[in-house]
Scaffold this motif. Structure first.
Motif, mmCIF file in Angstrom:
data_model
loop_
_atom_site.group_PDB
_atom_site.id
_atom_site.type_symbol
_atom_site.label_atom_id
_atom_site.label_comp_id
_atom_site.label_asym_id
_atom_site.label_seq_id
_atom_site.Cartn_x
_atom_site.Cartn_y
_atom_site.Cartn_z
ATOM 1 N N ARG A 198 6.299 17.803 -18.867
ATOM 2 C CA ARG A 198 5.912 17.342 -17.979
ATOM 3 C C ARG A 198 4.193 19.032 -19.273
ATOM 4 O O ARG A 198 4.082 19.926 -18.210
ATOM 5 C CB ARG A 198 5.829 17.696 -16.619
ATOM 6 N N ARG A 199 3.841 17.995 -19.509
ATOM 7 C CA ARG A 199 2.826 18.547 -20.474
ATOM 8 C C ARG A 199 2.734 20.122 -21.413
ATOM 9 O O ARG A 199 2.617 21.610 -20.761
ATOM 10 C CB ARG A 199 1.070 18.878 -18.980
ATOM 11 N N GLY A 200 4.527 20.068 -21.534
ATOM 12 C CA GLY A 200 4.403 21.147 -22.664
ATOM 13 C C GLY A 200 5.024 22.031 -21.734
ATOM 14 O O GLY A 200 5.847 23.410 -22.175
ATOM 15 N N PHE A 201 5.160 21.893 -20.215
ATOM 16 C CA PHE A 201 6.107 22.918 -19.063
ATOM 17 C C PHE A 201 7.206 21.906 -18.377
ATOM 18 O O PHE A 201 7.618 20.408 -18.131
ATOM 19 C CB PHE A 201 5.133 23.544 -17.724
ATOM 20 N N PRO A 202 8.571 22.992 -18.347
ATOM 21 C CA PRO A 202 9.570 22.516 -17.310
ATOM 22 C C PRO A 202 8.993 21.705 -16.190
ATOM 23 O O PRO A 202 7.200 22.253 -15.655
ATOM 24 C CB PRO A 202 10.148 23.986 -17.420
ATOM 25 N N THR A 203 9.420 20.441 -15.940
ATOM 26 C CA THR A 203 9.083 20.104 -14.797
ATOM 27 C C THR A 203 10.173 20.611 -13.285
ATOM 28 O O THR A 203 10.366 21.476 -14.025
ATOM 29 C CB THR A 203 9.730 18.245 -14.842
ATOM 30 N N LEU A 204 9.267 20.269 -12.113
ATOM 31 C CA LEU A 204 9.486 21.453 -10.942
ATOM 32 C C LEU A 204 10.816 21.528 -10.860
ATOM 33 O O LEU A 204 11.036 22.376 -10.719
ATOM 34 C CB LEU A 204 8.361 20.962 -10.412
ATOM 35 N N HIS A 205 12.199 20.653 -10.775
ATOM 36 C CA HIS A 205 13.166 20.383 -10.484
ATOM 37 C C HIS A 205 13.477 21.183 -12.058
ATOM 38 O O HIS A 205 14.397 22.180 -10.896
ATOM 39 C CB HIS A 205 13.749 19.371 -10.189
#
Lengths: 362, 362
Positions: B106-113
């Motif tokens: 998400r937005r170029g970063f890993p999602t939280l999970h």
């Protein structure tokens, strides 16, 4: 209109009635969204109304009464609604915990994610039934949490009481989520310390089940700091004792009474204070035994292996240590209660609830 | 102390500053729980502060200004905090949606999970990294939702305003969860109707992103019913138009601009109004084409197949129909705004925000 309970034994029925009225009040909102959303909300309602002893609302209500709340007074219905909101936080905790623990049943019924997975299968729908079930259960748990806040806000308690309970409500939700997080984290990292097990115990159970509900009741009544401190001490001690007793039952409980397979906690790999006490003793006295415990926990143990683990845990003195801790905590908790300014009626009820903790076998 | 924004362009920075102060205020609570819980809360904070256009707070703030709120007045900081709380509801929605959609970034970063699954892998911990990641993300999403309520309650807006915004806040949360539920449900049941797609669009996007934030701002300012009705009409129309535009981008958008693979919505099987319009036309004119669309949606399409589907959707007139709907909704939304008693400054801002919707390419 919900009738407030006139004695502690009628709290569950009064809470359920308040919850029913609240769920009815959400119906226009879910109907407006349309589709099958009201049906999903009804599944959540059935889950919430299905059972449980309404322990948290009962402690909150008794805390309020003990701080001078009048069970027959004009504020009682609003206070009851605010106390009932704890059951909606609990619904979120259970529904999401059941996903996290991959639990198939709760109180003899399918868990919510399993119920929706079954619905998916029965409908012959597209995609993975388990994934669908978990997705719906995530959303319905969220709904329960959002609605818990709605119920407090709409309870009818006055603005001053809302201001008093705000920080308690806030702390309670953060603490239980923290306790759940630490539980998940400790299980994978294998933190074996008594301290880690006690911390989870304190925040996942004690604070959330007894301490903060009592605190909430006290704040609703506008209790002074001394009574709040006494309630919190009582609640923490009795709450931890409650969980320690639960840990003993999880390993030594009679399946006929607990409704769970014997030694369930050992198979599930629950990192309890009991197990931590056993490990610390085994490490000091008998590395081979410690190794046996470590290799066995969280595996699919045979009944024979469960039996052997139980004997080891007992022989190491872990059961005696946990029982001593329960006794100490019960004594100190009751002492704090006795010395408090809570009404005599509430003291008697809380004493009864505390003693029931030590006596329970399921 | 948070400085309120002095123009709409500075809303995101002011919101982020309010969120930072709020996260700092939770630290004593998470530190008290102990263990690694504050670290987990920091991961949530980083997720929330990482980005986004703060669209919902911007609409709420502008709604408040348009209803007479004074951006330099004494109420502004409290109002800003209440508006910022929308970003925490959004954090819960995104974190849980990313689990539901199995999204990796998400937005170029890993999602939280994914972030926590990676942490599990890096630590060489016990059990399944993916399961751990999802469990933590479920709990942190819950924490965001609980904290959203805390931020509203602790925003500092007075008791009368709290009473006014209560039902709006309540409706907004139930509606977005309802929209998400219907989205999940429609995807598996394969409801192909334009009506089903529009309903999800309305509750998952329009109500949640524009209508209710504006309504919240109006309620904070104590606006009259006429202005609230106008805001809601504007918000619903522009919100639906926004999602329709998003649907067009999901099929026809330039990957360089949208940051998503071309035709992503087709591969993901998103049941958009665009696709529903295509299907209803194909069913009436060319069953073979309808069959091709139904068999292709939600599968791992080649670029060639995506290209062919796009042409079919265009040739069927679905794009024209959706564009006509966007135009109509934009016109009717702007008409409601123009006829309202909102301040001229707020009207100009909202008009700009609405027109940007129609013009955006990402």
């Amino acid at each position: 209109m919900t009738t407030p309970p006139d004695s502690i034994t009628s709290v569950p029925a009064a809470v359920e009635s308040a919850l029913r009225v609240f769920f009815d009040s959400r119906r226009p909102l879910t109907d407006a969204v349309g589709g099958t959303f009201s049906g999903a909300a009804t599944a959540l309602e059935a889950f919430v109304l299905r059972g449980g002893k309404r322990v948290r609302p009962a402690f909150a209500w008794t805390g309020w009464v003990g701080a001078g709340g009048d069970e027959r007074g004009p504020d009682a219905p609003a206070v009851l609604r605010a106390c009932a909101a704890l059951e909606l936080v609990q619904a979120c905790a259970l529904v999401h915990d059941d996903i996290i623990d991959s639990s198939a049943t709760r109180r003899g019924f399918p868990t919510l994610h399993v119920e929706f997975a079954d619905q998916h299968r029965a409908g012959g729908w597209a995609g993975d039934p388990a994934k669908f079930g978990e997705s719906v259960a995530i959303l319905l748990g969220d709904l329960a949490l959002a609605w818990a806040d709605d119920l407090v806000r709409e309870s009818g308690v006055d603005a001053a009481a809302q201001t008093r309970i705000g920080p308690v409500w806030s702390a309670m939700r953060t603490e239980v989520l923290g306790g759940q997080y630490l539980d998940v984290h400790t299980e994978v990292t294998g933190d074996e310390s008594v301290a880690a097990a006690l911390r989870i115990n304190r925040y996942k159970t004690a604070a959330y089940t007894i301490e903060r509900p009592l605190h909430l009741g006290a704040a609703l009544a506008g209790a002074d700091d001394a009574l709040i401190a006494a309630y919190r001490e009582f609640g923490t001690d009795i709450g931890i004792a409650f969980q320690l007793q639960d840990d003993l039952l999880g390993v030594f409980g009679d399946p006929e009474v607990t409704g769970k397979p014997s030694g369930d906690d050992l198979r599930e790999g629950k990192r309890t204070v009991l197990f931590a006490e056993a490990l610390v003793r085994a490490d000091a006295s008998d590395p081979g035994t410690a190794d046996f415990l470590r290799r066995g926990i969280g595996t699919d143990l045979t009944d024979e292996q469960v039996h052997r683990m139980r004997r080891i845990i007992t022989d190491l003195g872990a059961v005696t240590a946990v029982q001593a801790r329960i006794d100490e905590l019960t004594t100190s908790g009751l002492r704090a209660l006795d010395a408090s300014t809570a009404t005599e009626g509430a003291k008697a009820r809380l004493r009864e609830m505390a003693v029931a903790v030590g006596r329970r076998s399921a």
